[in-house]
Design an enzyme around this catalytic site. Sequence first.
Site, PDB file in Angstrom:
ATOM      1  N   LEU A   1       0.810  -1.219   0.000  1.00 14.86           N
ATOM      2  CA  LEU A   1       0.000   0.000   0.000  1.00 14.86           C
ATOM      3  C   LEU A   1       0.846   1.272   0.000  1.00 14.86           C
ATOM      4  O   LEU A   1       0.305   2.371  -0.090  1.00 14.86           O
ATOM      5  CB  LEU A   1      -0.901   0.037   1.250  1.00 14.86           C
ATOM      6  CG  LEU A   1      -2.004  -1.000   1.355  1.00 14.86           C
ATOM      7  CD1 LEU A   1      -2.756  -0.817   2.668  1.00 14.86           C
ATOM      8  CD2 LEU A   1      -2.958  -0.911   0.168  1.00 14.86           C
ATOM      9  N   SER A   2       2.151   1.139   0.119  1.00  7.32           N
ATOM     10  CA  SER A   2       3.010   2.300   0.333  1.00  7.32           C
ATOM     11  C   SER A   2       3.343   3.059  -0.953  1.00  7.32           C
ATOM     12  O   SER A   2       3.960   2.505  -1.858  1.00  7.32           O
ATOM     13  CB  SER A   2       4.326   1.865   0.985  1.00  7.32           C
ATOM     14  OG  SER A   2       5.257   2.929   0.995  1.00  7.32           O
TER      15      SER A   2
END
EC number: 5.99.1.4
Length: 199
Positions: A11-12
């Site tokens: 998700l980064s």
Amino acid sequence: MAHIDYYFSTLSPYAYLAGAGLEEIAARHGASLSYKPLDIMALFARTGGAAPADRHPIRTAYRNQELPRQAKKRGMALTLKPAFWPTNPAPSSYAIIAAQAAGGGDLGGLVQSILRACWAEERNIAEDEVIRDCLERAGFDPALADKGLLSGAETYAANLEEAVAAGVFGAPFYVVDSGQSFWGQDRLEDLDLHLAGKL
């Protein structure tokens, strides 16, 4: 030969902006890599961080300026507010864990493909179809998306514990077996210099 443990979240946005930088550095120095996807929200809770939704508006405003700047510097497409973010990072993380165990494909390429799907292609990386496509593009059997789910879940949880023990508090985070750690895609140059013996 140096070894790097790479802690990250699918998700980064900052892991996305790292691109292939880590893989290029590792190849240049003959370093080995272990990919360790983890639950970034649980990591924040364990290490004094805050989830993006809970951060002060001033921090969010800066993030909204910084991400497009970093993407522009790297010539990378970026959707600041992706349609499918946040989403469940576990399925894509399990696929990376299964691919690392299976071997035979481009693991760095798989990680980058999943991150790009989220941050540049407006695709939901929690969906089997997206994960299978990313696996296939990186030279892995798409069926890995359905294999080793139990061991994937166990490794995913273990990665979080290892991260906390190693002093990891964000993503991307690079831990070298020399004892040196580097946080953020903007520290890849420092990692490179460290492996060259200059830092």
